[in-house]
Design an enzyme around this catalytic site. Structure first.
Site, PDB file in Angstrom:
ATOM      1  N   CYS A 112     -19.071   6.080 -24.188  1.00 25.05           N
ATOM      2  CA  CYS A 112     -20.417   6.635 -24.084  1.00 25.05           C
ATOM      3  C   CYS A 112     -20.784   6.725 -22.604  1.00 25.05           C
ATOM      4  O   CYS A 112     -21.631   5.985 -22.108  1.00 25.05           O
ATOM      5  CB  CYS A 112     -21.399   5.754 -24.855  1.00 25.05           C
ATOM      6  N   GLU A 113     -20.119   7.639 -21.903  1.00 27.92           N
ATOM      7  CA  GLU A 113     -20.240   7.734 -20.451  1.00 27.92           C
ATOM      8  C   GLU A 113     -19.735   9.103 -20.020  1.00 27.92           C
ATOM      9  O   GLU A 113     -18.592   9.475 -20.308  1.00 27.92           O
ATOM     10  CB  GLU A 113     -19.386   6.645 -19.787  1.00 27.92           C
ATOM     11  N   GLY A 157       0.783  -1.224   0.000  1.00 26.61           N
ATOM     12  CA  GLY A 157       0.000   0.000   0.000  1.00 26.61           C
ATOM     13  C   GLY A 157       0.812   1.269   0.000  1.00 26.61           C
ATOM     14  O   GLY A 157       0.272   2.356   0.228  1.00 26.61           O
ATOM     15  N   GLU A 179       4.668  -6.229   0.764  1.00 25.32           N
ATOM     16  CA  GLU A 179       4.073  -6.475  -0.549  1.00 25.32           C
ATOM     17  C   GLU A 179       3.909  -5.187  -1.358  1.00 25.32           C
ATOM     18  O   GLU A 179       2.784  -4.784  -1.683  1.00 25.32           O
ATOM     19  CB  GLU A 179       2.707  -7.156  -0.374  1.00 25.32           C
ATOM     20  N   PRO A 180       4.984  -4.517  -1.741  1.00 25.96           N
ATOM     21  CA  PRO A 180       4.839  -3.328  -2.591  1.00 25.96           C
ATOM     22  C   PRO A 180       4.458  -3.723  -4.016  1.00 25.96           C
ATOM     23  O   PRO A 180       4.962  -4.702  -4.555  1.00 25.96           O
ATOM     24  CB  PRO A 180       6.228  -2.689  -2.549  1.00 25.96           C
ATOM     25  N   GLY A 181       3.563  -2.977  -4.616  1.00 19.83           N
ATOM     26  CA  GLY A 181       3.192  -3.195  -6.016  1.00 19.83           C
ATOM     27  C   GLY A 181       3.188  -1.887  -6.763  1.00 19.83           C
ATOM     28  O   GLY A 181       4.011  -1.635  -7.640  1.00 19.83           O
TER      29      GLY A 181
END
Length: 455
Positions: A383-384, A266, A309-311
């Site tokens: 289309c949003e 995180g 757990e670095p991502g």
């Protein structure tokens, strides 16, 4: 490069963590990644396209490994698990393994990708709050380092599967510590009212520890904590670690010895120049090691093996999203005009702005411009009305169709969360290393999408 250079500016003056370390603005105004002009990249690999600076990703992985090895040298050591959910391909998993990292996976697909990339099973971990029998069987057959357990029911299920295979399942228990952190409610993961983990405050954690010790086909080797994502302060990690260590002490008092602790990931990055500069890996590692030393001193227990757990902090800033500008129009708003700049991708290749209200920045990267700046909003082609790539950014007022526009820091969760909304093919990923282009994941085609249709 040394760790201090993680905060150094890149040649065009942007703060590091927004553009990759090998992204340069050339004398004619065009950007280059690792020596390759973006116009040349777009010619060979048409936009939209994720462009990954391979040396940047390797450097950041190495920085975490070196920082943790240094900080925990006098303790029981540390492992760095790259969080594959941020981005994973066979080559990328192999690069992380070559830099000494393990791979954290959260599905059969992620685990098989890591294995196919040459990562040994014992260098992988398996997450997931609702693992299938096939996922658990694969993990046990490949002798993964650990399986992370999220509930009492899952603990019993893993034990049954292991018994059927005549295996012993090495497990971590994921605990919800009550320490809240993260940039959005959906990415804060240590509060009680959510799907992950075993509650410390209600003592479900104690039930799980005791039950795991009783089960014949489960080996409780560790406790796990993950408090959220995009965190730029160290206090939350230290507080959560203290809660986890108190659980380890309680287990010891019951005659249950736990030798490993995973303190999750995180770790935040900078998406824009307005974001705070997060601590670098060495600072994070030092804080965590100090908490471990305090635990060892006060409890008298041997130091545990620590893993993190670095991502995002490894892959996000390594990658930019390269688009081609299409329609440009000015829209009157209360405070004047806003220029809407439409690109050939959108929320299907980066859902984070729509999902988390995440902020990004952007730049015209195919040329220089002396034009005044205009208040711009970069939008996609879907289309949003919520199809916004960058809400507010100053772009040259002469921005026009055909310009190449890049959005940095898209390596984490861009491709991993990409969709086929409006039947758009997902863009591919091209890596740049030492002036050479390497396609990691090819772009999908309309024929790929049609081939799934079993009319």
């Amino acid at each position: 490069m040394n760790l201090e250079q993680l905060e150094a500016p890149i040649p065009d003056g942007a703060p590091h963590g927004v553009w990759s370390i090998n992204t340069d603005r050339l004398s004619d105004g065009e950007f280059a990644v690792a020596g390759v002009r973006v116009s040349d990249i777009a010619k060979e690999f048409p936009t939209p396209r994720y462009v990954l600076d391979a040396d940047d990703a390797r450097f950041r992985a190495r920085a975490w490994k070196e920082a943790m090895d240094h900080a925990f040298a006098d303790l029981a050591g540390a492992h760095v698990y790259y969080a594959g959910k941020a981005f994973l391909s066979k080559a990328f998993a192999r690069w992380m393994y070559e830099e000494g990292l393990h791979i954290d996976t959260a599905s059969e697909g992620e685990l098989r990708t890591a294995l196919a990339g040459g990562v040994p099973g014992d260098f992988c971990g398996l997450h997931g709050n609702n693992k299938s029998r096939a996922e658990i069987e694969l993990a046990l057959e490949q002798n993964v380092a650990h399986i992370v357990i999220d509930s009492l029911a899952e603990l019993e299920f893993v034990n049954r599967v292991a018994e059927d295979l005549k295996k012993i399942a090495p497990v971590y228990l994921r605990l919800t510590t009550g320490v809240h952190a993260g940039g959005h409610e959906f990415i804060a993961t240590a509060h009680e009212d959510q799907k992950f983990g075993l509650s410390v405050s209600t003592r479900v954690s104690h039930q799980a520890i005791a039950r795991a010790a009783e089960l014949s086909n489960v080996d409780l080797i560790g406790l796990h904590s993950h408090i959220g994502s995009q965190i730029s302060a160290t206090e939350g990690f230290a507080q959560a670690a203290q809660v986890i260590f108190a659980e380890r002490v309680w287990a010891h008092e019951q005659g249950i010895e736990i030798s490993e602790i995973d303190l999750g990931g995180g770790y935040g990055i900078r998406y824009t120049a307005d974001d705070d500069v997060p601590p670098n890996p060495r600072e994070f590692a030092r804080i965590l090691a100090d908490v471990v030393r305090k635990h060892v001193s006060e409890s008298g227990l041997p130091a545990p093996l620590i893993s993190i757990e670095p991502g995002r902090s490894i892959v996000a800033s390594s990658t930019l999203m390269l688009y081609t500008v299409g329609t440009v129009k000015d829209v009157a708003i209360d405070s004047g005009l806003r220029t809407y700049v439409s690109v050939d991708g959108g929320m299907s290749d980066n859902i984070r702005p729509a999902l988390y209200e995440a902020d990004y920045t952007a730049a015209i990267v195919s040329r220089d411009s002396d034009a005044s700046r205009t208040r711009a909003r970069v939008v996609g082609k879907h289309c949003e009305s919520g199809d916004i790539v960058v809400r507010n950014v100053a772009l040259p007022s002469d921005v026009k169709a055909g310009d190449l526009l890049a959005v940095p820091a898209t390596g984490a969760y861009g491709r991993a969360m990409a969709s086929n909304y409006n039947m758009l093919p997902r863009p591919g990923v091209v890596a740049v290393e030492n002036g050479t282009l390497k396609e990691l994941i090819r772009s999908e085609t309309i024929n790929d999408l049609l081939s799934l249709d079993q009319d």
